[in-house]
Design an enzyme around this catalytic site. Structure first.
Site, mmCIF file in Angstrom:
data_model
loop_
_atom_site.group_PDB
_atom_site.id
_atom_site.type_symbol
_atom_site.label_atom_id
_atom_site.label_comp_id
_atom_site.label_asym_id
_atom_site.label_seq_id
_atom_site.Cartn_x
_atom_site.Cartn_y
_atom_site.Cartn_z
ATOM 1 N N HIS A 3 6.255 -7.852 -0.185
ATOM 2 C CA HIS A 3 6.620 -7.577 1.214
ATOM 3 C C HIS A 3 8.028 -8.088 1.532
ATOM 4 C CE1 HIS A 3 2.725 -6.147 2.833
ATOM 5 N NE2 HIS A 3 2.263 -6.792 1.778
ATOM 6 N N TYR A 13 0.837 -1.208 0.000
ATOM 7 C CA TYR A 13 0.000 0.000 0.000
ATOM 8 C C TYR A 13 0.869 1.255 0.000
ATOM 9 C CZ TYR A 13 -3.237 3.628 1.483
ATOM 10 O OH TYR A 13 -3.962 4.791 1.547
ATOM 11 N N LYS A 15 10.432 -8.254 22.472
ATOM 12 C CA LYS A 15 10.729 -9.292 23.473
ATOM 13 C C LYS A 15 12.094 -9.956 23.264
ATOM 14 C CE LYS A 15 8.939 -11.747 26.911
ATOM 15 N NZ LYS A 15 8.147 -11.195 28.013
ATOM 16 N N GLU A 39 9.622 -7.778 4.192
ATOM 17 C CA GLU A 39 9.800 -8.095 5.619
ATOM 18 C C GLU A 39 9.421 -9.528 5.966
ATOM 19 O OE1 GLU A 39 7.590 -6.191 4.258
ATOM 20 O OE2 GLU A 39 5.635 -6.221 5.237
#
Ligand code: XMP
Length: 512
Positions: free
Chosen positions: A170, A81, A368, A172
């Site tokens: 994408h 997008y 984390k 990632e």
């Protein structure tokens, strides 16, 4: 601090972009797409990434970034997008594609520089991951296609003079095999970042910041035995030593041995000041007769605040409360905005307001796994660092129905067997959480020659990345068998073990 700025348009993988960039030792932050230009200038990034998102750029309510973004002189990478938005805002054309591309796709790269520098090209094909229904039909002036796929004539684009690049796929996600190379080319090649954001540099800058903020004042921290509060305490202790006091409230709802090992480490090895409050009786009396899960949670949460506050008052004037808030809790995520909480989570919520304390949250910028890396760098024991998450209300929400000493004893014994066997078989670190739940119903069994009528233990083990969604772990039958027969043989009061095979959603990880 030098950084990459990610503007979030609501993609489910926005956090992944940040993770991938930080893995390259470059700091980055996620902000909402609507962040004002002035704020962006203040953040002073080396480059900007426009994330993917669920909208279409031609929707009347499509989320837009300020077009002046393209006049800042900064390198900009648009993803999905974000790519379409860049192309549209710079004068190109985006339309609904005849065929949606979803999943793995073949990328044919034509351009050997920019995002694809160092990769084999023309006409080499690379596997990428696509998820889009719209596509770029006309590139804006100054842009050219750098890669195509069977359904996207502009699967990647670049501006011929300015540092603007865009990819329809994408980079990632793991399925895009060249994803890391592409992000590296953007941050190091186009943005000229240096890989200097390490845990060592993080400790140095955070310690200085804590010292400057706290001065000679006092800080308190609630230790729970979990990773986040332990690392928070260790980091603040490194900065201000004795000005930090930690309070550990034993609510009687802990697993066997769990918090003791980290407490011992803090008291003996690191000389951290820890006040260890024994409050089992108080919590059990608060829980007597309580069956409703939300009331249990509220009583445990309020009880904790009461005891913590009492202890803190004894310390005289304290100015700061340290909390182990992590980055995922801080990101103002576009996609999750407005979601209602399913359960009232209990950590130390409510304390800062009641006690009029300022917060110190040194882990606010970390994910984390970065917190784990930091903990190891600070010298915390590995077993504490790789501990599975444990809920604030503890075993209180793993005993269905009323919580009492007898039930706690049964659950603890069963739970310790689960942990022992999970560790012994090597599964403990492979799953997100694994634990026993005590059901308040009796079922009939036979032991020796006699009939039994005893409790049921449910075994819960889940795989998850962030606890937002989870699937039940496919533990081997042999392991399930060992756990079940050990619990039934060794724990008085249990004659049946069942395995929970529900995913989240629609179930949740904990039973209450
Ligand atoms: P649920 O049951 O909502 O749990 O799927 C998601 C994750 O959160 C943990 N959990 C808690 N953690 N305080 C916490 O710090 C709480 O009150 C609490 N309740 C659930 C749960 O163990 C799982 O990892």
């Amino acid at each position: 601090m030098k950084k990459i700025l990610i503007l979030d348009f609501g993609s489910q993988t926005t956090q992944l972009i940040a993770r991938r960039i930080r893995e390259q030792k470059v700091y980055c932050e996620i902000h909402p797409y609507s962040t004002p230009l002035e704020k962006i200038k203040e953040l002073d990034p080396e480059g900007i990434i426009l994330s993917g998102g669920p909208a279409s750029v031609y929707d009347s309510d499509a989320p837009l970034s300020d077009p002046a973004l393209f006049e800042l002189g900064l390198p900009i990478l648009g993803i999905c997008y974000g790519a379409q938005l860049m192309i549209q805002q710079l004068g190109g054309k985006v339309e609904k594609a005849e065929k949606r591309e979803f999943g793995k796709a073949d990328l044919a790269v034509q351009f050997t520089g920019g995002l694809f520098a160092g990769l084999e090209t023309s006409p080499v094909h690379h596997q990428v991951w696509m998820s889009h229904g719209d596509r770029v039909e006309v590139a804006p002036e100054g842009f050219e296609a750098t890669a195509t796929s069977s359904h996207s004539p502009f699967a990647a684009l670049r501006h011929k003079e300015k540092p603007f690049v865009a990819v329809q796929f994408h980079p990632e996600v793991a399925h895009t095999l060249i994803g890391t190379d592409i992000l590296r080319n953007f941050i190091f090649g186009l943005c000229n970042c240096q890989p200097d954001w390490t845990m060592h540099s993080f400790i140095e800058s955070t310690v200085t910041a804590i010292c400057n903020k706290v001065g000679t004042n006092k800080v308190i921290c609630a230790l729970s035995g979990g990773v986040d509060s332990s690392v928070t305490a260790a980091l603040i202790h490194r900065a201000i030593g004795d000005q930090l006091t930690c309070i550990y409230v034993n609510n009687g709802l802990m697993r066997i041995g769990e918090s003791e090992s980290i407490l011992r480490f803090f008291k003996e090895k690191s000389k951290l000041k820890v006040i260890d409050v024994e409050a089992t009786d108080f919590f059990l009396s608060e829980l007597a007769g309580v069956v409703d899960p939300e009331i249990k949670r509220k009583r445990i949460g309020l009880g904790f605040i009461k005891i913590f506050e009492e202890e803190a008052r004894k310390l005289g004037e304290v100015n700061y409360l340290a909390q182990g808030t992590l980055y995922p809790d801080v990101i103002e995520s576009v996609s999750f905005r407005g979601e209602a909480p399913i359960k009232s989570h209990h950590n130390v919520g409510g304390l800062p307001e009641i006690m009029k304390l300022d917060l110190i949250e040194p882990l606010r910028e970390l994910f984390k796994d970065e917190v784990r890396e930091l903990g190891l760098e600070l010298g915390l024991p590995e077993e504490a660092i790789y501990r599975q998450p444990f809920p604030g209300p503890g075993l209180g929400i793993r005993i269905m129905g009323e919580v009492n000493l007898e039930r706690l004893k049964i659950l603890r014994q069963a739970d310790v067997i689960v942990l022992e066997e999970m560790k012994k078989s090597g599964w403990y670190r492979q799953v997100w959480q694994s634990f026993a739940v005590l059901l308040p119903i009796q079922t009939v069994g036979v032991m020796g020659d006699g009939r039994t009528y005893e409790n049921v233990i449910a075994l819960r083990a889940v795989d998850s990345k962030d606890a937002m969604t989870a699937d039940w772990s496919k533990l081997p039958y042999e392991l399930l068998g060992v756990i079940s027969s050990r619990i039934i043989n060794e724990v008085r009061g249990v004659n049946r073990v069942v395995f929970d095979i529900s995913s989240k959603p629609p179930a949740t990880i904990e039973w209450e």
